[in-house]
Design an enzyme around this catalytic site. Structure first.
Site, PDB file in Angstrom:
ATOM      1  N   ARG A 188       3.818 -65.270-189.009  1.00 54.93           N
ATOM      2  CA  ARG A 188       2.800 -65.070-187.980  1.00 54.93           C
ATOM      3  C   ARG A 188       3.109 -63.857-187.098  1.00 54.93           C
ATOM      4  O   ARG A 188       4.168 -63.766-186.501  1.00 54.93           O
ATOM      5  CB  ARG A 188       2.672 -66.321-187.109  1.00 54.93           C
ATOM      6  N   THR A 239      -0.072 -72.834-176.337  1.00 55.79           N
ATOM      7  CA  THR A 239       0.096 -71.864-175.258  1.00 55.79           C
ATOM      8  C   THR A 239      -1.248 -71.272-174.846  1.00 55.79           C
ATOM      9  O   THR A 239      -1.997 -70.776-175.688  1.00 55.79           O
ATOM     10  CB  THR A 239       1.038 -70.738-175.700  1.00 55.79           C
ATOM     11  N   ARG A 282      -1.346 -78.911-196.984  1.00 55.65           N
ATOM     12  CA  ARG A 282      -0.256 -79.216-196.059  1.00 55.65           C
ATOM     13  C   ARG A 282      -0.004 -80.725-196.012  1.00 55.65           C
ATOM     14  O   ARG A 282       1.153 -81.171-196.048  1.00 55.65           O
ATOM     15  CB  ARG A 282      -0.619 -78.683-194.666  1.00 55.65           C
ATOM     16  N   ASP A 310      -4.156 -82.951-189.769  1.00 57.24           N
ATOM     17  CA  ASP A 310      -4.277 -81.516-190.012  1.00 57.24           C
ATOM     18  C   ASP A 310      -5.488 -81.291-190.919  1.00 57.24           C
ATOM     19  O   ASP A 310      -5.805 -82.145-191.754  1.00 57.24           O
ATOM     20  CB  ASP A 310      -3.013 -80.950-190.666  1.00 57.24           C
ATOM     21  N   THR A 330      -2.622 -70.682-180.936  1.00 57.63           N
ATOM     22  CA  THR A 330      -3.487 -69.920-180.025  1.00 57.63           C
ATOM     23  C   THR A 330      -3.173 -68.433-180.228  1.00 57.63           C
ATOM     24  O   THR A 330      -2.364 -67.860-179.496  1.00 57.63           O
ATOM     25  CB  THR A 330      -3.269 -70.329-178.552  1.00 57.63           C
ATOM     26  N   CYS A 332       4.696 -66.168-180.311  1.00 61.05           N
ATOM     27  CA  CYS A 332       4.892 -66.359-178.870  1.00 61.05           C
ATOM     28  C   CYS A 332       5.057 -65.049-178.112  1.00 61.05           C
ATOM     29  O   CYS A 332       4.168 -64.620-177.392  1.00 61.05           O
ATOM     30  CB  CYS A 332       6.103 -67.267-178.624  1.00 61.05           C
ATOM     31  N   VAL A 355       5.034 -76.517-184.548  1.00 61.66           N
ATOM     32  CA  VAL A 355       5.137 -77.290-183.314  1.00 61.66           C
ATOM     33  C   VAL A 355       4.841 -78.766-183.553  1.00 61.66           C
ATOM     34  O   VAL A 355       5.613 -79.648-183.167  1.00 61.66           O
ATOM     35  CB  VAL A 355       4.182 -76.731-182.234  1.00 61.66           C
TER      36      VAL A 355
END
Length: 425
Positions: free
Chosen positions: A332, A121, A40, A35, A86, A261, A17
């Protein structure tokens, strides 16, 4: 209140995101990309995004974007967009740990007149009930007097090259009408599809969480229909194609429901519903059904193998695909893991092949070490679990050459015609 030109932006969290967002803004205005993962940051500084959401030329074009793990670098910013994950915990309850830690980090950098925008979210009310008190505690400032908050839910679709962050309409909101206008104007700098300004933060939070709850329930319905049709020896795909000849039939397909999601967000809504004394029966029923699909798939495979007198105990099974969706390296909450776990409970020897995913990440997250190349004529059964383009291009004959004589080919994703496979969902 600051003007749009005065905003100095920081993006907190540079995953699926945050990075595309940072890159788009970084091509237009100075942005600090923050981050906590040094690896990364090093990778991004070298011009490579392992999520494959952003190309090297796009990273290069974001000339005003800098990357850091140093919290001190956030001090020069006055607007913070939080894009951390989240997830849910082992008991399927919201795990706000990343959100809490990000809020603590931002709170320590917060100054009078600053703005914090959340994209992660959450359930309705979370931003103001959970995040704002943390910001106040760590900054010593007062909400809506000294600093302001907004919520603009992420709408990233990993692996989708047609629907990008700029081409998906963005919902925005703010803690005051003036801040809502400013946040809306900020996003309109990059969102070519336009924005929808929600009347409150809670409305924006609720809108996000029901987007994926709706999809989850629709897929649960199709999964249940597939189970019914399987018992009746009716081809589910054929039924769906026939029903889809009507203009208003929704084109959902059965399958495993994972990812960050659809397989997670409904639990945020049900958690909030239960906290206010309401038991959401339909949403939870859909979740139970979708969470049980891995076990159902294995039961169908074992039944078919048994009918063919293939010994299940000790059988070698090839599972093709581990990512939660096609043409994407995202692991994920992948529910392919459920198939692997269930097969191992039958004492099967399971090998996983997925050219998209990181072997190290798969080993770290799930204790699964994918093979780099399946063996020829080695497997008693093959499960096509993810519809990667590479698998489609291989063709069914090449895939069948991985199997022993008499093997079972289970096509979960309708990659090939029914007559070319042995089992379909």
């Amino acid at each position: 209140m600051k003007s749009l030109a005065e905003i100095k932006l920081a993006i907190i969290g540079l995953g699926y995101v945050g990075l595309p967002l940072a890159v788009e803004f970084g091509a237009r205005r100075p942005v600090v990309g923050f981050d906590i993962n040094q690896t990364r940051i090093d990778e991004l500084r070298a011009g490579h995004d392992q999520t494959l959401e952003t190309r090297a030329d796009e990273l290069q074009a974001a000339r005003l974007l800098s990357f850091t793990t140093r919290r001190e670098d956030l001090a020069r910013c006055n607007c913070f967009i939080v894009t951390v994950p989240t997830p849910i915990d082992a008991h399927k309850r919201p795990d706000l740990t990343p959100l809490i830690k990000a809020s603590e980090t931002v709170g320590q950098a917060l100054k009078p007149d600053d703005i914090v925008i959340y994209e992660s979210t959450v359930y309705p009310g979370c931003t103001e009930e959970e995040c704002v008190p943390i910001l106040e505690r760590h900054s010593g400032l007062t909400f809506n007097r000294d600093f302001f908050v907004g919520y603009s839910p992420e709408r990233i679709n990993p692996g989708d090259k047609a629907h990008r962050v700029t081409t998906i309409r963005k919902v925005t909101s703010g803690s005051t009408p003036a801040i809502a206008d400013l946040i809306d104007a900020l996003y309109n700098e990059i969102i070519t599809a336009g924005t929808h300004k929600a009347p409150s933060i809670q409305v924006a939070e609720a809108a996000k969480v029901i987007e994926n709850t709706q999809r989850d329930l629709n897929i649960a319905l199709i999964n249940e229909l597939a189970i019914i049709f399987n018992k009746m020896n009716i081809d589910t795909e054929a039924v769906l194609l026939a029903a889809g000849s009507k203009w208003n039939f929704l084109p959902f397909r059965p399958g495993l429901v994972g990812g960050h999601c659809i397989g997670v967000d409904p639990y945020y809504l049900t958690h909030k519903a239960q906290s206010i004394g309401y038991h959401p029966e339909i949403i939870l029923a859909g979740r139970r059904l979708n969470d049980g699909m891995g076990v159902y798939v294995v039961s169908q495979l074992v039944k078919t193998m048994t009918k063919r007198r293939l010994l299940v105990d000790g059988a070698r099974i090839l599972v093709m695909g581990l990512a939660f969706k096609e043409n994407c390296p995202d692991l994920r909450n992948t529910r392919v893991v459920d198939i692997v776990t269930e097969l191992r409970d039958y004492h099967c020897e399971v090998e996983v092949y997925d050219p998209w995913v990181s072997i190290e990440e798969a080993r770290h997250e799930y204790g699964i070490t994918p093979v780099t190349q399946p063996e020829a004529q080695a497997y008693d059964a093959i499960v096509l679990a993810v519809a990667h383009q590479q698998f489609r291009e291989m063709g069914v004959e090449a895939i069948r050459r991985f199997g022993k004589p008499g093997h079972v080919l289970y096509d979960l994703k309708y990659l090939f015609p029914a007559q070319e496979t042995d089992l379909r969902l």
